[in-house]
Motif scaffolding. Structure first.
Motif, PDB file in Angstrom:
ATOM      1  N   ARG A 206      -4.375  -3.520  -2.534  1.00 28.38           N
ATOM      2  CA  ARG A 206      -4.332  -4.618  -1.545  1.00 28.38           C
ATOM      3  C   ARG A 206      -3.128  -5.488  -1.842  1.00 28.38           C
ATOM      4  O   ARG A 206      -2.912  -5.902  -2.993  1.00 28.38           O
TER       5      ARG A 206
ATOM      6  N   GLN B 266      -8.659   0.389   9.383  1.00 26.54           N
ATOM      7  CA  GLN B 266      -7.394   0.196  10.085  1.00 26.54           C
ATOM      8  C   GLN B 266      -7.251  -1.214  10.637  1.00 26.54           C
ATOM      9  O   GLN B 266      -6.147  -1.732  10.772  1.00 26.54           O
ATOM     10  N   ALA B 267      -8.374  -1.865  10.932  1.00 30.54           N
ATOM     11  CA  ALA B 267      -8.329  -3.199  11.530  1.00 30.54           C
ATOM     12  C   ALA B 267      -8.288  -4.316  10.499  1.00 30.54           C
ATOM     13  O   ALA B 267      -8.199  -5.492  10.871  1.00 30.54           O
ATOM     14  N   LEU B 268      -8.367  -3.988   9.204  1.00 31.31           N
ATOM     15  CA  LEU B 268      -8.327  -5.039   8.186  1.00 31.31           C
ATOM     16  C   LEU B 268      -7.078  -5.888   8.350  1.00 31.31           C
ATOM     17  O   LEU B 268      -5.984  -5.371   8.560  1.00 31.31           O
ATOM     18  N   PRO B 269      -7.213  -7.232   8.253  1.00 35.77           N
ATOM     19  CA  PRO B 269      -6.068  -8.103   8.517  1.00 35.77           C
ATOM     20  C   PRO B 269      -5.002  -8.092   7.434  1.00 35.77           C
ATOM     21  O   PRO B 269      -3.879  -8.506   7.671  1.00 35.77           O
ATOM     22  N   GLY B 270      -5.304  -7.627   6.235  1.00 34.25           N
ATOM     23  CA  GLY B 270      -4.317  -7.584   5.166  1.00 34.25           C
ATOM     24  C   GLY B 270      -3.772  -6.191   4.946  1.00 34.25           C
ATOM     25  O   GLY B 270      -4.239  -5.208   5.535  1.00 34.25           O
TER      26      GLY B 270
ATOM     27  N   ARG C 261       2.935  -1.641   8.944  1.00 35.79           N
ATOM     28  CA  ARG C 261       3.804  -2.561   9.698  1.00 35.79           C
ATOM     29  C   ARG C 261       4.669  -3.396   8.762  1.00 35.79           C
ATOM     30  O   ARG C 261       5.891  -3.483   8.934  1.00 35.79           O
TER      31      ARG C 261
ATOM     32  N   ASN D 235      -3.594   1.220   6.001  1.00 32.13           N
ATOM     33  CA  ASN D 235      -3.984   0.649   7.293  1.00 32.13           C
ATOM     34  C   ASN D 235      -2.758   0.206   8.077  1.00 32.13           C
ATOM     35  O   ASN D 235      -1.618   0.216   7.583  1.00 32.13           O
ATOM     36  N   GLU D 236      -2.989  -0.201   9.310  1.00 32.99           N
ATOM     37  CA  GLU D 236      -1.873  -0.496  10.222  1.00 32.99           C
ATOM     38  C   GLU D 236      -1.028  -1.662   9.718  1.00 32.99           C
ATOM     39  O   GLU D 236       0.198  -1.657   9.853  1.00 32.99           O
ATOM     40  N   GLU D 237      -1.670  -2.673   9.124  1.00 34.77           N
ATOM     41  CA  GLU D 237      -0.928  -3.821   8.637  1.00 34.77           C
ATOM     42  C   GLU D 237      -0.035  -3.435   7.463  1.00 34.77           C
ATOM     43  O   GLU D 237       1.099  -3.926   7.352  1.00 34.77           O
ATOM     44  N   TYR D 238      -0.515  -2.552   6.606  1.00 31.36           N
ATOM     45  CA  TYR D 238       0.291  -2.086   5.476  1.00 31.36           C
ATOM     46  C   TYR D 238       1.545  -1.387   5.982  1.00 31.36           C
ATOM     47  O   TYR D 238       2.663  -1.655   5.509  1.00 31.36           O
TER      48      TYR D 238
ATOM     49  N   GLU E 182      -0.539  -8.814  -0.593  1.00 36.23           N
ATOM     50  CA  GLU E 182      -0.264  -9.977   0.248  1.00 36.23           C
ATOM     51  C   GLU E 182       1.244 -10.194   0.269  1.00 36.23           C
ATOM     52  O   GLU E 182       1.895 -10.275  -0.776  1.00 36.23           O
TER      53      GLU E 182
END
Length: 409
Positions: free
Chosen positions: A127, A13-17, A37, A32-35, A129
């Motif tokens: 993944r 969940q904390a992964l930056p990407g 968001r 994860n949360e970044e995905y 970007e």
């Protein structure tokens, strides 16, 4: 810290990407949360739903194909078990709060397999970007074109990086296959009567390719002697391993009928002329006569065997040296010499990975080997082999393969 102490779910969940996990049927398992968001979705709107339900292609644009391309990439991952890096993709993403309204987004995805216990692809790791801001115009049409080019350059650089990684993985797989092939073709350690034999093979450290080092141990006709040989094929990977197997088998057969190691190497040299990839291959062969306590030997361009006498005297068997196996276009008898030994002596054969170092004279490596063998000569062959490798191979491993055979006479 061990694996049990690491909260892998928290790390995910904390992964930056942007990272998501999907089943082979393209059902979201987690994101994860970044995905969530960046995608503008809640967990409930993603997890447990199909890719096309979460992100359908824009029905108002007949040319929209971003999600279909993404699905095709994931299908390739499932089918091949290999990572798939996609080119920059344009997606029309529907606003979940305002159905029917679509926002143009640019994402650069990479899809990779996660394998289950059965070795099959259990999950697809997606993944992403986000590069939309690089595409959007901030300075008029010229600025827009500049940012498109910038994004394309960025994508090309990332594709090259992915290609290099796939090439590295392909070479690594080839190395594993070559090692397995080489191991299958090398004889197993054994004891011949009360004569103990220790063998070692060490592949080059950090290398993606395997060289053609080999050894062979043959009982001579009558049971009162033994032929021991080592060799080295120039080259790497599966081709070198295959040539190694051919030469080792040929010398093994020749040793059983030859009157001595010189004749055996002469036959092997003739055979090497018709084997592609055997150019500059080297070998050394020794015939041990247990009844008369003698060793006859012959070398074809290979470092000399070592005979360690019970009193500590170290003798290099270098009186019968000749060019490599395929060096001469016409047949020519190989030289042969012999020496006597006392019970309890130790015969050592090896390949050049044990003694040669870049920028160092070979005599330095030979002296280092002689010193190590002298100091550990009273140890049994297995312990002696381990001690020699520990002292002679660099801490990070050698840059060339190493084969080692030790016989207690």
């Amino acid at each position: 810290m061990n694996d049990a102490a690491i909260d892998y779910a928290g790390v995910f969940q904390a992964l930056p990407g942007m990272v998501a996990l999907l089943t082979p049927d393209l059902i979201y398992v987690d994101a994860n949360e970044e995905y969530l968001r960046v995608a503008g979705r809640t967990r409930e709107q993603v997890v447990g739903r199909h890719l096309f339900d979460v992100f359908p292609d824009n029905p108002n644009d007949p040319g929209a194909s971003g999600m279909r391309n993404l699905a095709a990439s994931m299908a390739r991952v499932v089918a091949t078990g290999e990572r798939d890096a996609m080119a920059l993709q344009r997606y029309d993403v529907e606003d979940p709060e305002r159905p029917g309204e679509w926002e143009e987004r640019y994402w650069s995805p990479v899809n990779a397999p996660a394998f289950g216990p059965d070795g099959k692809v259990a999950l697809v790791v997606n993944r992403v970007e986000e590069v939309t801001e690089l595409i959007r115009a901030r300075g008029g049409p010229g600025g827009s074109r500049s940012r498109v080019l910038e994004a394309e350059l960025y994508t090309r650089a990332r594709e090259l990086q992915e290609l290099n990684e796939r090439l590295r993985q392909a070479h690594a797989r080839e190395r594993e296959v070559a090692l397995a092939l080489q191991k299958a073709m090398l004889p197993a350690p054994r004891q011949v009567g009360h004569h103990q034999v220790a063998v070692r093979y060490r592949p080059a450290a950090g290398a993606l390719n395997v060289c053609g080092d080999w050894y062979d141990i043959v009982d001579l006709v009558g049971g009162h002697g033994m032929a021991v040989a080592v060799g080295d094929v120039v080259g790497h990977g599966l081709e070198a391993a295959g040539v190694m197997g051919q030469l080792r088998s040929a010398l093994s057969a020749a040793s059983r009928v030859a009157v001595g190691p010189g004749e055996a190497l002469n036959v092997l040299g003739l055979y090497a002329h018709v084997v592609d990839g055997a150019e500059s291959a080297t070998a050394v062969s020794t015939f041990i006569d247990f009844d008369h306590h003698t060793i006859s030997y012959s070398s074809a361009g290979h470092p000399p065997p070592v005979l360690v006498h019970p009193d500590g005297r170290v003798e290099f068997l270098d009186q019968a040296t000749d060019p490599p196996l395929d060096a001469r276009p016409d047949p020519f008898p190989r030289p042969q010499a012999w020496t006597a030994y006392a019970e309890g002596a130790t015969l050592v054969l090896y390949t050049d990975g044990l003694i040669e170092r870049r920028g160092e004279d070979i005599d330095t490596g030979l002296a280092r080997l002689a010193d190590s063998l002298d100091r550990h000569r009273e140890e049994d062959p297995e312990d002696l082999a381990d001690a020699v490798l520990l002292e002679l191979l660099p801490p990070g491993g050698a840059t060339d393969d190493t084969a080692l055979v030790i016989v207690r006479l």
